[in-house]
Write a protein that holds these residues in place. Structure first.
Motif, short mmCIF file in Angstrom:
data_model
loop_
_atom_site.label_atom_id
_atom_site.label_comp_id
_atom_site.label_asym_id
_atom_site.label_seq_id
_atom_site.Cartn_x
_atom_site.Cartn_y
_atom_site.Cartn_z
N PRO A 48 2.41 2.50 16.05
CA PRO A 48 3.89 2.53 16.04
C PRO A 48 4.51 1.27 15.47
O PRO A 48 5.56 1.34 14.81
N LEU A 49 3.88 0.12 15.72
CA LEU A 49 4.43 -1.12 15.19
C LEU A 49 4.41 -1.13 13.67
O LEU A 49 5.41 -1.50 13.02
N ALA A 50 3.28 -0.73 13.07
CA ALA A 50 3.16 -0.73 11.61
C ALA A 50 4.07 0.32 10.99
O ALA A 50 4.81 0.05 10.03
N ILE A 51 4.02 1.54 11.52
CA ILE A 51 4.78 2.65 10.92
C ILE A 51 6.28 2.49 11.19
O ILE A 51 7.11 2.63 10.28
N GLY A 52 6.63 2.19 12.45
CA GLY A 52 8.04 2.03 12.78
C GLY A 52 8.66 0.82 12.11
O GLY A 52 9.82 0.87 11.65
N LEU A 62 0.81 -1.22 0.00
CA LEU A 62 0.00 0.00 0.00
C LEU A 62 0.84 1.27 0.00
O LEU A 62 0.37 2.32 -0.47
N GLY A 63 2.06 1.21 0.53
CA GLY A 63 2.87 2.41 0.63
C GLY A 63 2.54 3.20 1.89
O GLY A 63 1.66 2.85 2.68
N TRP A 64 3.25 4.32 2.09
CA TRP A 64 3.10 5.11 3.30
C TRP A 64 1.69 5.67 3.44
O TRP A 64 1.01 5.45 4.44
N ALA A 65 1.28 6.45 2.45
CA ALA A 65 0.03 7.20 2.58
C ALA A 65 -1.17 6.28 2.71
O ALA A 65 -1.94 6.36 3.67
N TRP A 66 -1.34 5.38 1.74
CA TRP A 66 -2.51 4.52 1.75
C TRP A 66 -2.45 3.49 2.87
O TRP A 66 -3.48 3.03 3.36
N GLY A 67 -1.26 3.13 3.29
CA GLY A 67 -1.15 2.22 4.43
C GLY A 67 -1.68 2.85 5.71
O GLY A 67 -2.47 2.24 6.45
N ILE A 68 -1.26 4.08 5.99
CA ILE A 68 -1.72 4.77 7.20
C ILE A 68 -3.21 5.08 7.11
O ILE A 68 -3.96 4.91 8.09
N ILE A 69 -3.67 5.53 5.93
CA ILE A 69 -5.10 5.84 5.76
C ILE A 69 -5.95 4.58 5.96
O ILE A 69 -6.98 4.61 6.66
N SER A 70 -5.55 3.48 5.37
CA SER A 70 -6.31 2.23 5.48
C SER A 70 -6.35 1.74 6.92
O SER A 70 -7.39 1.29 7.43
N LEU A 71 -5.21 1.83 7.60
CA LEU A 71 -5.15 1.38 9.00
C LEU A 71 -6.05 2.26 9.88
O LEU A 71 -6.75 1.75 10.77
#
Length: 542
Positions: free
Chosen positions: A368-372, A146-155
């Motif tokens: 933090p686990l997903a992003i870090g 998903l990448g950074w943007a869509w990963g954080i938005i989806s989560l």
């Protein structure tokens, strides 16, 4: 009037030789009966032969003045008032009509509803233990697609969505209109969709979320126990290591011994330990990974290896992985069923307090686990094992053996504790078959046999299907309606909001979207499994 004056007047000085009778307060149910799930009326309020009701004075009784009946009675003499005396205080200025909760007397014999003395703290322990676990460790792998943007938005969207449906379930537990507490997810499904359609829609997902999750916990717990042994033993260990199946067996035996605790309230301490260890290893993993810095040559560009159709299916499979991280909704009604409930103190109040605390902690672990993790490893995140496998693969020589061993130990302990709460619906169902047939509680020795059978059946599934933990996307798509769709339709069925109102529109939209996503995610996950392949090894765990 003369008679009335004689009844209500009292002598100024008591007679000599006769002990004055002190009026005792009205007898009410003891606290244990108020919390009893099989209580349908107040026996002590109507039993005139109880010794506490006998007068000790020898003074003859005076006839009582007839009272105007305040509550209607049926021809059989049964009170049909909607406000029981032991639920509403006598001095309440306004009495709200409330139907007395109708509970199956067999609930007093089953492990989920056997004890109803839970509170907001127990609810927080159980919800946190079931809401966070090994499935969170694969979240960074979804970010690789998903990448950074869509990963954080989806989560973020998935977290808010499942928190809303969790609120719906908490408030659907009690039906004031019908006077019923729905103590199990399947029970609410049957009431909302009908027994036949409810089984068709919810039986398999809920069965997996109980038996399948327990089998997955055995796979991951046994494998991590073997890793813990290797980390502690080191290169100097000369003992012959056990096989993976033997580690599965060791883990299963420990889980089965712990499962002999009688009911859901009795494992509150176990859930607390499970919650602490889950928060511990999630925090350890992402802190160690971030502290060591990003890997050399790390790449954050989303993986796009193939045609547009292949990329679309990979994106949908990643969404399935994110949805799989938010499981545990099938246990919400069961956890709330362990609490007492009354008109002034409904169970949804302490339950929602516990949920808010637990999901605040869950958010502080998952994000933090997903992003870090994605920042530290990027596209190098292993598909099988996620962050735990990455920690061992890239930092086994950079990090002290103490930290690696402690992290592995926390994962094993969390698996043992999570097994108990996910297996409780299995135990409850087996015992309900006995109580329904024989109309008596399950004896302790048979209860132990049921739990031994359930534990080793999950062990057999783990040995037969050791690749079960690799199907996170497929499992997430199958179980998604239980978390994101069914609660919306249940709310529409139970509450019947006004057509085209905000509640009606939101629940129809989210429920329909959830069902559509489930179908698409299952199809995409199957395509990805066929395209990339899975290390299928029946009865051959590695």
């Amino acid at each position: 009037m003369g008679e009335a004056k004689e009844i209500w007047s009292a002598p100024i000085t008591p007679r000599t030789g006769v002990t004055p009778v002190v009026a005792s307060p009205p007898v009410s149910c003891p606290p244990s009966q108020l919390h009893s799930p099989s209580l349908t009326r107040s026996p002590l309020l109507e039993n005139g032969d109880h010794p506490a009701h006998r007068r000790t004075s020898k003074t003859p009784k005076t006839p009582r003045t007839p009272r105007t009946p305040r509550t209607p009675r049926t021809p059989g003499g049964i009170i049909t008032s909607l406000t029981p005396r032991f639920l509403t205080p006598l001095g309440s200025p306004v009495r709200k009509a409330l139907r007395l909760t109708k509970l199956d007397p067999q609930d007093a014999w089953l492990p989920i509803t056997e004890s109803r003395n839970g509170n907001k703290y127990y609810a927080a322990f159980h919800t946190l233990c079931s809401g966070i676990g090994i499935q969170a460790l694969v979240l960074p792998f979804a970010f690789t697609v998903l990448g950074w943007a869509w990963g954080i938005i989806s989560l973020t969207i998935a977290f808010v969505w499942q928190l809303y449906t969790l609120w719906l379930l908490v408030h659907l537990h009690e039906s004031v209109e019908n006077g019923v507490r729905y103590s199990r997810y399947m029970q609410l499904c049957f009431v909302s969709f009908g027994e036949r359609l409810g089984k068709l829609l919810a039986l398999f997902p809920i069965l997996y979320l109980s038996a399948g999750t327990c089998s997955t916990i055995i796979i991951i717990g046994g494998s991590t126990a073997r890793t813990f042994y290797q980390v502690v033993c080191g290169d100097s260990c000369t003992a012959k290591p056990m096989t993976t199946v033997e580690w599965y067996l060791v883990f299963t035996c420990a889980a089965v011994v712990l499962s002999q605790l009688p009911n859901l309230n009795s494992i509150a301490g176990v859930s607390l330990i499970g919650a602490i260890t889950a928060v511990g290893y999630c925090t350890f993993i992402w802190v160690i990974s971030v502290a060591q810095g990003s890997m050399p040559g790390v790449n954050y560009n989303p993986v796009r290896p193939g045609s547009s159709a292949q990329n679309a299916f990979n994106v949908l499979n990643a969404l399935g992985i994110i949805s799989f991280a938010f499981r545990g909704h099938n246990l919400v009604l069961e956890i709330q069923a362990t609490m007492p409930s009354s008109e002034k103190h409904p169970s949804h109040v302490p339950m929602w307090k516990g949920v808010k605390v637990s999901y605040t902690i869950i958010a502080a672990c998952l994000f933090p686990l997903a992003i870090g993790g994605y920042w530290a490893y990027g596209q190098m995140i292993p598909a099988d094992g996620g962050m735990l496998a990455a920690l061992y693969a890239f930092h086994s020589r950079d990090v002290s053996r103490f930290l690696l061993g402690l992290t592995s130990l926390l994962v094993v302990v969390n698996g043992l504790c999570s097994f108990q709460i996910y297996a409780m619906p299995l135990f409850d169902d087996l015992e309900s078959q006995f109580t329904t047939r024989w109309k008596k509680p399950c004896p302790w020795w048979l209860r132990s046999i049921f739990r031994l059978f359930s534990g080793f059946m999950c062990f057999f599934i783990a040995v037969a299907l050791p690749f079960l933990s690799q199907l996170a996307g497929l499992i997430g798509g199958i179980s998604l309606p239980v978390t994101l769709a069914y609660p919306c339709f249940m709310w529409l069925k139970a509450k019947k909001p006004k057509i085209y109102s905000l509640s009606w529109c939101v629940n129809w939209f989210l429920g329909t979207l959830g069902m559509g996503l489930s179908v698409v995610l299952v199809a995409a996950s199957i395509y990805v499994i066929i395209d990339k392949g899975v290390n299928v090894s029946f009865f051959d765990p590695k």
